[in-house]
Design a protein around this motif. Structure first.
Motif, PDB file in Angstrom:
ATOM      1  N   ARG A 260     -33.249 -68.941 -12.153  1.00  0.00           N
ATOM      2  CA  ARG A 260     -32.171 -68.137 -11.563  1.00  0.00           C
ATOM      3  C   ARG A 260     -32.212 -68.213 -10.037  1.00  0.00           C
ATOM      4  O   ARG A 260     -31.169 -68.275  -9.389  1.00  0.00           O
ATOM      5  CB  ARG A 260     -32.268 -66.685 -12.040  1.00  0.00           C
ATOM      6  CG  ARG A 260     -31.079 -65.819 -11.577  1.00  0.00           C
ATOM      7  CD  ARG A 260     -31.113 -64.433 -12.193  1.00  0.00           C
ATOM      8  NE  ARG A 260     -29.994 -63.605 -11.750  1.00  0.00           N
ATOM      9  CZ  ARG A 260     -28.790 -63.594 -12.316  1.00  0.00           C
ATOM     10  NH1 ARG A 260     -28.549 -64.386 -13.353  1.00  0.00           N
ATOM     11  NH2 ARG A 260     -27.824 -62.802 -11.866  1.00  0.00           N
ATOM     12  N   ALA A 261     -33.403 -68.222  -9.488  1.00  0.00           N
ATOM     13  CA  ALA A 261     -33.534 -68.349  -8.031  1.00  0.00           C
ATOM     14  C   ALA A 261     -33.006 -69.693  -7.546  1.00  0.00           C
ATOM     15  O   ALA A 261     -32.398 -69.787  -6.465  1.00  0.00           O
ATOM     16  CB  ALA A 261     -34.987 -68.159  -7.612  1.00  0.00           C
ATOM     17  N   ARG A 327     -35.075 -62.572  -2.128  1.00  0.00           N
ATOM     18  CA  ARG A 327     -35.339 -61.145  -1.966  1.00  0.00           C
ATOM     19  C   ARG A 327     -34.381 -60.288  -2.781  1.00  0.00           C
ATOM     20  O   ARG A 327     -34.611 -59.093  -2.934  1.00  0.00           O
ATOM     21  CB  ARG A 327     -35.210 -60.750  -0.488  1.00  0.00           C
ATOM     22  CG  ARG A 327     -36.207 -61.404   0.436  1.00  0.00           C
ATOM     23  CD  ARG A 327     -35.981 -60.914   1.867  1.00  0.00           C
ATOM     24  NE  ARG A 327     -36.795 -61.647   2.817  1.00  0.00           N
ATOM     25  CZ  ARG A 327     -38.051 -61.312   3.141  1.00  0.00           C
ATOM     26  NH1 ARG A 327     -38.591 -60.247   2.571  1.00  0.00           N
ATOM     27  NH2 ARG A 327     -38.730 -62.018   4.006  1.00  0.00           N
ATOM     28  N   LEU A 328     -33.293 -60.883  -3.257  1.00  0.00           N
ATOM     29  CA  LEU A 328     -32.266 -60.095  -3.932  1.00  0.00           C
ATOM     30  C   LEU A 328     -31.649 -60.883  -5.072  1.00  0.00           C
ATOM     31  O   LEU A 328     -31.761 -62.109  -5.146  1.00  0.00           O
ATOM     32  CB  LEU A 328     -31.188 -59.660  -2.933  1.00  0.00           C
ATOM     33  CG  LEU A 328     -30.508 -60.757  -2.088  1.00  0.00           C
ATOM     34  CD1 LEU A 328     -29.369 -61.408  -2.833  1.00  0.00           C
ATOM     35  CD2 LEU A 328     -30.005 -60.186  -0.780  1.00  0.00           C
ATOM     36  N   ASP A 329     -30.986 -60.159  -5.949  1.00  0.00           N
ATOM     37  CA  ASP A 329     -30.256 -60.745  -7.068  1.00  0.00           C
ATOM     38  C   ASP A 329     -28.794 -60.312  -6.939  1.00  0.00           C
ATOM     39  O   ASP A 329     -28.450 -59.483  -6.092  1.00  0.00           O
ATOM     40  CB  ASP A 329     -30.849 -60.241  -8.394  1.00  0.00           C
ATOM     41  CG  ASP A 329     -30.493 -61.144  -9.578  1.00  0.00           C
ATOM     42  OD1 ASP A 329     -29.619 -62.013  -9.417  1.00  0.00           O
ATOM     43  OD2 ASP A 329     -31.089 -60.951 -10.648  1.00  0.00           O
ATOM     44  N   ILE A 330     -27.921 -60.901  -7.732  1.00  0.00           N
ATOM     45  CA  ILE A 330     -26.530 -60.464  -7.754  1.00  0.00           C
ATOM     46  C   ILE A 330     -26.189 -59.987  -9.163  1.00  0.00           C
ATOM     47  O   ILE A 330     -26.748 -60.475 -10.153  1.00  0.00           O
ATOM     48  CB  ILE A 330     -25.552 -61.573  -7.302  1.00  0.00           C
ATOM     49  CG1 ILE A 330     -25.637 -62.793  -8.213  1.00  0.00           C
ATOM     50  CG2 ILE A 330     -25.806 -61.964  -5.860  1.00  0.00           C
ATOM     51  CD1 ILE A 330     -24.580 -63.853  -7.902  1.00  0.00           C
ATOM     52  N   SER A 331     -25.275 -59.038  -9.245  1.00  0.00           N
ATOM     53  CA  SER A 331     -24.882 -58.454 -10.525  1.00  0.00           C
ATOM     54  C   SER A 331     -23.733 -59.239 -11.141  1.00  0.00           C
ATOM     55  O   SER A 331     -23.087 -60.073 -10.480  1.00  0.00           O
ATOM     56  CB  SER A 331     -24.459 -57.003 -10.317  1.00  0.00           C
ATOM     57  OG  SER A 331     -23.276 -56.950  -9.514  1.00  0.00           O
ATOM     58  N   ASN A 332     -23.430 -58.943 -12.387  1.00  0.00           N
ATOM     59  CA  ASN A 332     -22.288 -59.572 -13.056  1.00  0.00           C
ATOM     60  C   ASN A 332     -20.979 -59.213 -12.350  1.00  0.00           C
ATOM     61  O   ASN A 332     -20.055 -60.030 -12.267  1.00  0.00           O
ATOM     62  CB  ASN A 332     -22.231 -59.140 -14.519  1.00  0.00           C
ATOM     63  CG  ASN A 332     -23.366 -59.749 -15.333  1.00  0.00           C
ATOM     64  OD1 ASN A 332     -23.893 -60.810 -14.979  1.00  0.00           O
ATOM     65  ND2 ASN A 332     -23.745 -59.085 -16.412  1.00  0.00           N
ATOM     66  N   LYS A 333     -20.906 -57.974 -11.860  1.00  0.00           N
ATOM     67  CA  LYS A 333     -19.715 -57.552 -11.132  1.00  0.00           C
ATOM     68  C   LYS A 333     -19.538 -58.375  -9.864  1.00  0.00           C
ATOM     69  O   LYS A 333     -18.412 -58.774  -9.511  1.00  0.00           O
ATOM     70  CB  LYS A 333     -19.814 -56.068 -10.785  1.00  0.00           C
ATOM     71  CG  LYS A 333     -18.597 -55.512 -10.076  1.00  0.00           C
ATOM     72  CD  LYS A 333     -18.752 -54.017  -9.796  1.00  0.00           C
ATOM     73  CE  LYS A 333     -17.523 -53.475  -9.045  1.00  0.00           C
ATOM     74  NZ  LYS A 333     -17.666 -52.023  -8.748  1.00  0.00           N
ATOM     75  N   GLU A 334     -20.644 -58.676  -9.178  1.00  0.00           N
ATOM     76  CA  GLU A 334     -20.573 -59.484  -7.959  1.00  0.00           C
ATOM     77  C   GLU A 334     -20.201 -60.927  -8.280  1.00  0.00           C
ATOM     78  O   GLU A 334     -19.511 -61.591  -7.488  1.00  0.00           O
ATOM     79  CB  GLU A 334     -21.903 -59.407  -7.208  1.00  0.00           C
ATOM     80  CG  GLU A 334     -22.135 -58.059  -6.534  1.00  0.00           C
ATOM     81  CD  GLU A 334     -23.531 -57.903  -5.984  1.00  0.00           C
ATOM     82  OE1 GLU A 334     -23.682 -57.257  -4.929  1.00  0.00           O
ATOM     83  OE2 GLU A 334     -24.487 -58.416  -6.618  1.00  0.00           O
ATOM     84  N   GLY A 448     -32.882 -63.924 -15.611  1.00  0.00           N
ATOM     85  CA  GLY A 448     -34.314 -64.039 -15.379  1.00  0.00           C
ATOM     86  C   GLY A 448     -34.715 -63.551 -14.002  1.00  0.00           C
ATOM     87  O   GLY A 448     -33.874 -63.081 -13.218  1.00  0.00           O
ATOM     88  N   PRO A 449     -35.999 -63.662 -13.672  1.00  0.00           N
ATOM     89  CA  PRO A 449     -36.488 -63.212 -12.358  1.00  0.00           C
ATOM     90  C   PRO A 449     -35.980 -64.109 -11.242  1.00  0.00           C
ATOM     91  O   PRO A 449     -35.550 -65.248 -11.486  1.00  0.00           O
ATOM     92  CB  PRO A 449     -38.003 -63.300 -12.505  1.00  0.00           C
ATOM     93  CG  PRO A 449     -38.215 -64.370 -13.533  1.00  0.00           C
ATOM     94  CD  PRO A 449     -37.071 -64.228 -14.503  1.00  0.00           C
TER      95      PRO A 449
END
Length: 530
Positions: A260-261, A327-334, A448-449
């Motif tokens: 995912r990264a 440092r961050l992830d994004i949501s499904n909405k984003e 995932g992470p």
């Protein structure tokens, strides 16, 4: 035709160097290091470059006296066809700090060898241009900032300036000095034209007025803290530099970041390319006074900057990357928001490009202006948009894929005329490819992470990280010191590779075309003043 495996191809390359090779070792799967006597550098490097098709990827000087008692030079050649690097290493004694230049045979080594003379006091014998590069002519000749015994804590008394420019004997030639202080809010660079009437005969360019000493400042700094510095090398390529540095550390630590990264790094890198390319296309319109083009480019760029801020908290994507991932992830909405913004932007962008390319004056000013030939681009190892506009088919995303690029489909636009118009068209096509890549990422991204632990790195391990930034290929070379600190950090930016090409594209054009030509390369001063 005999098809060789990658291993066989590398073995054959090294075997072709014969007895010049003192030792050879496999650094990692895609990199081999050979050691040669300094006297054999010209023969070895010219054979790898001119006969075997390797391109000079970067060159690094290093003060390894505290480790092995010598200075070291590393000439890194990239063989795109087999996806392999061969590093040529030569040791230089402190008592005899000279080595034979390769720049006459391999012109792209010009700046590198001048730089090691300035910063390490290692002089390239037979170099075609002995002028200082980084430190300018008023710096004392016995002070070398990147030697380990140079503290950098005291003021240096300046000396009479030794710099020189092209001298003209004809009375018809007018010298026109421009800069280093300019009318706009831009970084300093001095350009001195020799012209007859308004036709340019020759251009001297002098940079490095605000060299910041970043490579010296990071010595002994922790890897985590150095990432903070890396993403501040350039304001508008912050993410590219952060990713390149992180990849160098991750390679040294033999760490693979989560899937995912990989996708998210690719997403943010393409968002960085988008806002840069669209802004640069608008800026190009300033070179021929097309106000509507300037406005459209700025408007669309601003939409992308606002998207960046909403996703990451920073318009220029700082603070996104960490060692081992993000440092961050994004949501499904984003993800839905990104898709909506990008879809709407596509129509806006095509309308903008249609306005420019249907304008007679715009086409007239860009066509056949500022031509850089394929031969010149190859000789100087030009990268990025400028390379591809001159017919040089390189793109490190494709040729040495990283992040998630190897999992995605995209084309690399190539033009052959090498003029301003081709550089405009390459950027426009690359915007379309970036939009295509972003749509793929949003569809294919896996859960995932987004970060993994970076394991301890053995002292004096070397590694590289590379990224195709908006301005072209960049390389971060790293030698890790004790306690997970930096021993040597070398940044080769796209601007460093491409600035020497600008003076070659200007002669034969008129003086008023220089701003347009310069904007078409859109090079960064800050990336050189690292």
């Amino acid at each position: 035709m005999i098809h060789l495996s990658k291993k066989q191809a590398v073995q054959r390359l090294i075997h072709s160097l014969g007895k010049n090779v003192q030792s050879s070792k496999t650094v990692r799967q895609n990199e081999t290091e050979i050691t040669v006597a300094k006297e054999n550098l010209p023969e070895v490097c010219s054979l790898l470059s001119l006969e075997k098709g390797g391109r000079l990827f970067t060159m690094v000087g290093n003060d390894e006296r505290p480790i092995i008692g010598h200075f070291a030079l590393y000439y890194v050649f990239c063989f795109d066809k087999i996806g392999h690097f061969i590093t040529v290493k030569a040791l230089i004694e402190e008592a005899d700090p000279v080595f034979p230049s390769i720049a006459v045979r391999v012109p792209s080594a010009n700046w590198y060898e001048r730089e090691v003379a300035d910063l390490f006091g290692l002089r390239a014998l037979g170099h075609p241009d002995r002028r200082p590069l980084i430190l300018h002519g008023d710096w004392p000749e016995d002070q070398y900032p990147l030697r380990k015994d140079y503290s950098g804590n005291s003021d240096i008394a300046r000396q009479p300036d030794r710099d020189s420019f092209m001298e003209y004997t004809g009375r018809d030639v007018t010298q026109i000095p421009v800069g280093p202080i300019h009318a706009g809010i831009i970084e300093p660079g001095h350009f001195r034209f020799g012209s007859v009437g308004d036709t340019v005969l020759h251009l001297d360019a002098k940079l490095f007025y605000t060299h910041r000493g970043i490579e010296k400042a990071t010595e002994g700094v922790s890897l985590k803290k150095a990432l903070f510095t890396a993403e501040r090398i350039c304001g508008v390529c912050a993410l590219s530099h952060a990713v390149a540095f992180a990849q160098a550390v991750e390679t040294a630590a033999q760490v693979t970041i989560p899937a995912r990264a990989m996708y998210l790094r690719t997403l943010f890198l393409e968002l960085e390319r988008l806002y840069n390319h669209i802004g640069d296309l608008g800026n190009l319109c300033a070179g021929f006074g097309l106000a509507v083009g300037i406005s459209q480019g700025s408007r669309i760029k601003e939409q992308l900057l606002q998207l960046n801020e909403n996703l990451t908290g920073h318009r220029y994507l700082r603070g996104v990357v960490t060692l081992g991932g993000l440092r961050l992830d994004i949501s499904n909405k984003e993800i839905i928001t990104i898709s909506e913004v990008i879809t709407k932007l596509e129509a806006d962008f095509e309308e903008f490009i249609d306005i420019v390319l249907s304008h007679e004056v715009a086409l007239d000013r860009m066509t056949s202006t500022g031509i850089l030939s394929l031969g010149q681009a190859n000789d100087l190892e030009v990268v990025g948009v400028a390379a591809r506009a001159s017919g040089r088919n390189i793109d490190i995303r494709r040729d040495k894929s990283y992040a998630a690029y190897g999992l995605l489909k995209f084309d690399v636009p190539i033009y052959t005329e090498g003029d301003v118009l081709c550089r405009f068209k390459v950027r426009a096509d690359e915007v379309r490819e970036s939009l295509r890549l972003i749509h793929q990422i949003l569809e294919d991204i896996v859960p995932g992470p987004v970060v993994t632990e970076v394991t301890e790195i053995e002292p004096y391990t070397t590694a590289m990280g590379w990224v195709e930034s908006p301005r072209g290929e960049i390389c971060h070379w790293l030698m890790v010191g004790p306690n997970q600190t930096i021993y040597r950090y070398r940044v080769r930016s796209a601007a460093y590779s491409n600035w020497p090409a600008v003076p070659l594209a200007v002669p034969g054009n008129i003086v008023p075309d220089f701003p347009l030509i310069n904007k078409s390369f859109e090079l960064c001063y800050s990336c050189c003043d690292r």
